[in-house]
Design a protein around this motif. Structure first.
Motif, PDB file in Angstrom:
ATOM      1  N   SER A  16      46.708  48.276  27.354  1.00  0.00           N
ATOM      2  CA  SER A  16      45.879  47.391  26.541  1.00  0.00           C
ATOM      3  C   SER A  16      44.519  47.221  27.215  1.00  0.00           C
ATOM      4  N   PRO A  17      43.462  46.937  26.450  1.00  0.00           N
ATOM      5  CA  PRO A  17      42.136  46.753  27.068  1.00  0.00           C
ATOM      6  C   PRO A  17      42.119  45.676  28.146  1.00  0.00           C
ATOM      7  N   ARG A  22      41.780  42.935  34.523  1.00  0.00           N
ATOM      8  CA  ARG A  22      42.493  42.126  35.493  1.00  0.00           C
ATOM      9  C   ARG A  22      42.040  42.451  36.909  1.00  0.00           C
ATOM     10  N   PRO A  23      41.968  41.442  37.774  1.00  0.00           N
ATOM     11  CA  PRO A  23      41.626  41.720  39.179  1.00  0.00           C
ATOM     12  C   PRO A  23      42.766  42.472  39.862  1.00  0.00           C
ATOM     13  N   SER A  24      42.423  43.310  40.815  1.00  0.00           N
ATOM     14  CA  SER A  24      43.445  44.066  41.526  1.00  0.00           C
ATOM     15  C   SER A  24      44.243  43.140  42.437  1.00  0.00           C
TER      16      SER A  24
END
Length: 211
Positions: A16-17, A22-24
């Motif tokens: 999904s986009p 999201r941060p790693s």
């Protein structure tokens, strides 16, 4: 890819986009942070190597479920290991009475497989069962990376755990092996130029896997 009414449909789902925003995470998921983890192209290769590290010798036997995937059976056969097939209950839980009947001095361990990645097998019970009989426990968690049983990652209960990274990441290759026996250190030179060429070529032509 397959065609459906003129539209190209991927056989594997995409991310999904929101996944790209999201941060790693500062910590990699099990078993990638473990010092005894080794990466392989295929899970069958990992299983073959892992049985060698555990000291299972050609001619010795493993108890395995009859539904074990063909590539895993081929890897065990290539290592010279005899497979003794046991019956199972719903969810893949081994039939304990049948497993007991298969035991003899030539059996080195029990292999359990987590079907469809579902944590339905009582792995802690089979860990104790193997310990009581001084047998090795091998987990085929090829389809179960990131799955938990009683809060513990599948693949971490066994003396050897094989996890498929390709299934979760949508990659053509990728497997992780975690072993209670310290594995050999990885080669310092990595893939090398020829290895990189083969890896790239495999995306273009499946026959490159046979090189």
């Amino acid at each position: 890819m397959s065609s459906l009414s003129g539209w190209a449909v991927s056989v594997t789902p995409g991310l999904s986009p929101g996944a790209f925003a999201r941060p790693s995470s500062p910590v990699l998921p099990f078993p990638l942070e473990e010092g005894a983890c080794r990466l392989f192209a295929r899970s069958a290769q990992a299983l073959w190597a892992g049985t060698r590290w555990l000291g299972i010798r050609p001619g010795e036997s493993l108890l395995v479920p009859a539904f074990l995937r063909p590539s895993a059976l081929e890897a065990l056969n290539g290592a010279g290991i005899a497979c003794r097939f046991f019956d199972w209950h719903d969810g893949g839980e081994p039939d304990e009475a049948h497993v007991e009947r298969l035991l003899d001095p030539g059996v080195r361990g029990l292999l359990i497989a987590h079907r469809l990645g579902l944590p339905e097998i009582d792995v802690a019970h089979w860990r104790r069962w193997c310990d009581e009989r001084r047998l090795l426990l091998i987990e085929d968690a090829t389809d179960a990376w990131l799955a938990l049983r009683d809060g513990q990652p599948l693949g971490s209960y066994g003396d050897l755990g094989v996890l498929g990274l390709d299934r979760m990441l949508g990659l053509p290759d990728g497997a992780a092996l975690i072993s209670q026996v310290p594995p050999p250190a990885p080669a310092a030179d990595g893939l090398g130029v020829l290895g990189l060429f083969r890896t790239g070529a495999s995306f273009v032509d499946p026959r490159a896997y046979l090189m």
